[in-house]
Design an enzyme around this catalytic site. Structure first.
Site, short mmCIF file in Angstrom:
data_model
loop_
_atom_site.label_atom_id
_atom_site.label_comp_id
_atom_site.label_asym_id
_atom_site.label_seq_id
_atom_site.Cartn_x
_atom_site.Cartn_y
_atom_site.Cartn_z
N GLU A 179 0.51 -1.08 0.03
CA GLU A 179 0.02 0.13 -0.03
C GLU A 179 0.88 1.27 -0.11
OE1 GLU A 179 -0.25 -1.98 1.62
OE2 GLU A 179 -2.65 -3.39 1.69
N PHE B 41 -11.61 -6.56 14.47
CA PHE B 41 -9.89 -7.31 13.15
C PHE B 41 -9.92 -6.78 12.48
CE2 PHE B 41 -9.15 -9.71 8.94
CZ PHE B 41 -7.85 -10.47 10.17
N GLN B 42 -8.55 -6.35 12.51
CA GLN B 42 -8.00 -4.86 11.05
C GLN B 42 -8.80 -3.77 11.28
OE1 GLN B 42 -8.01 -6.68 7.47
NE2 GLN B 42 -6.73 -7.87 7.66
N LYS C 135 -17.87 -0.02 6.46
CA LYS C 135 -18.12 -1.08 5.37
C LYS C 135 -19.80 -1.03 5.15
CE LYS C 135 -17.38 -6.73 5.47
NZ LYS C 135 -17.14 -6.86 3.45
N MET D 77 24.42 8.87 1.38
CA MET D 77 23.94 9.99 2.02
C MET D 77 24.57 9.72 3.38
SD MET D 77 24.40 13.30 1.38
CE MET D 77 23.25 13.79 0.19
C1 LIG Z 1 12.83 5.71 4.53
C2 LIG Z 1 14.04 6.00 4.68
N1 LIG Z 1 14.88 5.85 5.91
C3 LIG Z 1 15.92 6.39 5.99
C4 LIG Z 1 16.43 7.47 5.78
C5 LIG Z 1 17.84 7.88 5.81
N2 LIG Z 1 18.37 7.61 4.63
C6 LIG Z 1 18.43 9.81 3.67
S1 LIG Z 1 19.21 9.08 2.65
C7 LIG Z 1 20.41 7.27 3.08
C8 LIG Z 1 20.79 6.54 2.46
C9 LIG Z 1 20.16 6.44 0.58
O1 LIG Z 1 21.35 5.60 0.18
P1 LIG Z 1 20.97 5.39 -1.19
O2 LIG Z 1 19.11 4.44 -1.12
O3 LIG Z 1 21.69 3.61 -1.48
O4 LIG Z 1 21.33 6.19 -2.09
P2 LIG Z 1 23.27 6.92 -2.15
O5 LIG Z 1 22.45 7.36 -0.58
O6 LIG Z 1 23.77 5.83 -2.10
O7 LIG Z 1 22.61 7.37 -3.60
C10 LIG Z 1 18.96 6.93 4.44
C11 LIG Z 1 19.40 5.77 5.00
C12 LIG Z 1 15.53 8.17 5.23
N3 LIG Z 1 15.76 8.90 4.65
N4 LIG Z 1 14.05 7.71 3.99
#
Ligand SMILES: Cc1ncc(C[n+]2csc(CCOP(=O)(O)OP(=O)(O)O)c2C)c(N)n1
Length: 562
Positions: free
Chosen positions: A49, A111-112, A161, A476
């Site tokens: 979803e 439920f749910q 529902k 990042m």
């Molecule tokens: C759902 C979610 N979890 C954690 C983060 C924290 N976060 C920001 S950038 C990043 C790294 C992303 O890694 P990747 O997709 O491999 O991309 P890259 O930076 O290597 O291009 C994380 C973990 C986020 N933005 N979103």
């Protein structure tokens, strides 16, 4: 004739011109699904979803129309929350229909059952629990109106529902009556004249445009304003595409990963004209040192965003398009003479900043640089693709190196920064525009967050292209660890990864890989020429960083440049 709630649901959607629903069934909405084949509406069956919410969001960002999703109660509803919050933070109009247990069971731990109204309250523009079938059509009418009007945003409608199974006469309300909700579209002429007076005095003005420019479709007016004033323009991540990147007045994006010249221009401007932007911390950095010498004009449809983060001198509440049109009218009637000469020193200074620190990276002939991949995507798509991104370095490289020229060509999670957004958003955009080139620029971490939607893309024969900048890191975060945590790389190495080529094949898509710079172009060309879903796995230099970078909380002039 009396109609059931399920029939009314579809009549309302028809009245709103909805052609596509992104959804996933369950017990609480099974009666809506039972009714669905009788109606001329496309249902896209997602596999999670969260994907439905992001697809509706991608559809909305690409088209400017309201995106719609339908899910069941409980876990179906909670799975959409990340997608709802993503849309909320970026002011994207979507309507989310959630199933709910029968009204008689609400509060019984049935439920749910989940209190999705409570859960979604802080991340929806508004939400409704429909308790009586007599209210159903009115509520759906209001939900669409609220989603798209004023500052757009997600609206959730919870459908018990028994309401779906009850019957009543159907009448779609012609008008919406919501006392207390009256968005201001018309900018006040008195404030426009004050803005004009400030503009007439300014020597070093800068336009700072945000997502509001895209939402109000005023890119043309923005360009005219910049050209009339000979005023340089920077945009936020959300505003990219709102001003043509090849333009000589273009500064590039500002903020944490903005260009040197954009950040220096904002630091030195004497008049900042903010248009549909919200001064978020990724843009301002240290608030005390943000545009310290500037008078600030702020045009925004949402009065609560004015002076929220930064004190504004001249607030203009209204639709950006209306405000810009009025401002242009005043400027046409009261021409500012000799602007070329007045602006010359300022534009020359900006040119110097550009030459001192252009956006650049070190090219390599033996390892693939992620920036090079984005540049090649830009070149080979002739800048005409709809780009979605995941979140992380991939997102910033896309923002820096794919030079956006048209509104609604960059779909990215700016406010919430949601990894997993880009791929389902690309599916939503491709459904809306089957003939356009849609590319998700992804990280190897992010793509795994909604990867199950690969089968949704394949099932619907969508030629979505995914360019994975595979650096084997949560790049990042790794970059932050490198710079600010003494290279303590904890939890960011993701070498344990699926073989993306085989994975694509397992789903019935095409998988391609490039490990050397010389292979990049051929992979992209083959991907573009293949009318199927394609994963491109670009094995890139794992240590590449995104620059410039302003450390969190620092002034925008304190940029790390390499
Ligand atoms: C759902 C979610 N979890 C954690 C983060 C924290 N976060 C920001 S950038 C990043 C790294 C992303 O890694 P990747 O997709 O491999 O991309 P890259 O930076 O290597 O291009 C994380 C973990 C986020 N933005 N979103």
């Amino acid at each position: 004739m009396k109609l059931t709630g399920a029939q009314i649901f579809f009549e309302c959607l028809k009245a709103e011109g909805v052609d596509t629903i992104f959804g996933f069934p369950g017990g609480a909405v099974i009666d809506i699904y039972d009714e669905m084949p009788k109606h001329d509406i496309r249902h896209v069956l997602v596999r999670h979803e969260q994907g439905a919410a992001h697809m509706a969001d991608g559809y909305a960002r690409a088209t400017g129309r309201v995106g719609v999703c339908l899910v069941t109660s409980g876990p179906g509803a909670t799975n959409t929350v990340t997608g709802i919050a993503t849309a909320y933070m970026d002011s994207i109009p979507i309507v989310i229909f959630t199933g709910q247990v029968p009204t008689s069971l609400i509060g019984n731990d049935a439920f749910q059952e989940v209190d999705i109204i409570g859960i979604s309250r802080p991340c929806t523009k508004h939400n409704y629990l429909v308790k009586d079938i007599a209210d159903l059509a009115r509520i759906i009418r209001e939900a669409f109106y609220l989603a798209r009007s004023g500052r757009p945003g997600p609206v959730l409608v919870d459908l018990p529902k028994d309401v779906i199974n009850a019957k009543t006469e159907f009448k779609y309300p012609k008008k919406v009556s919501l006392p207390g909700y009256r968005p201001t579209y018309e900018a006040h002429l008195g404030q426009i004249k004050r803005a004009y007076a400030a503009i007439a005095k300014a020597k070093k003005p800068v336009i700072y445009a945000g997502g509001g420019v895209i939402a109000s479709s005023c890119a043309r007016e923005l360009k005219r304003l910049a050209e009339t004033l000979r005023c340089p323009v920077t945009t936020t991540l959300m505003g990219l595409g709102g001003f043509p990147a090849p333009h000589d007045l273009w500064l590039g994006m500002l903020g944490m990963h903005g260009t040197f010249r954009a950040n220096m221009a904002v630091a030195n401007t004497d008049l900042l004209i903010a248009i549909g932007a919200r001064f978020d911390d990724r843009v301002t950095g240290k608030l005390d040192e943000f545009a310290p010498r500037a008078k600030i004009i702020h045009i925004d449809i949402d009065p609560t965003s004015i002076s929220k983060n930064v004190r504004v001198d001249i607030p203009i509440v209204g639709d950006c398009k209306d405000a810009l049109r009025k401002l242009l009218h005043v400027l046409d009637e009261n021409r500012l003479e000799g602007l070329d000469a007045t602006r010359k020193p300022w534009l020359e200074q900006i040119q110097k900043w550009k030459e001192t620190y252009p956006l650049a990276y070190e090219q390599s002939d033996h390892e693939i640089k992620p920036q090079y991949v984005v540049e090649k995507l830009y070149e080979l798509s002739e800048g005409k693709a709809i780009i979605t991104t995941e979140v992380g370095q991939n997102q910033m490289w896309a923002a820096q190196y794919y030079h956006f020229s048209e509104p609604r060509t960059l779909l990215t999670s700016g406010g919430l920064g949601t990894m997993g957004y880009g791929f389902p958003a690309a599916i939503g955009a491709q459904i809306a525009f089957p003939d356009r080139l849609v590319i998700d620029i992804a990280g190897d971490g992010s793509i795994q967050m909604c990867i199950q939607e690969l089968i949704t893309a394949v099932e619907n024969n969508l030629p979505v292209k995914v360019a994975i900048l595979n650096n084997q890191y949560l790049g990042m975060v790794r970059q932050w660890q490198e710079l600010f945590y003494n290279k303590h790389y904890c939890g960011t190495c993701i070498k344990a990864a699926p073989d993306f080529v085989k994975l694509a094949e397992a789903y019935g898509a095409l998988g391609l890989r490039a490990t050397k710079p010389s292979e990049v172009e051929a992979v992209i060309r083959e991907a573009f020429a293949t009318p199927k879903t394609v994963f491109m796995d670009f094995v890139v230099n794992p240590e590449e960083g995104v620059y410039p970078m302003v450390p969190a909380g620092k002034a925008m002039t304190e940029m790390l440049l390499v």
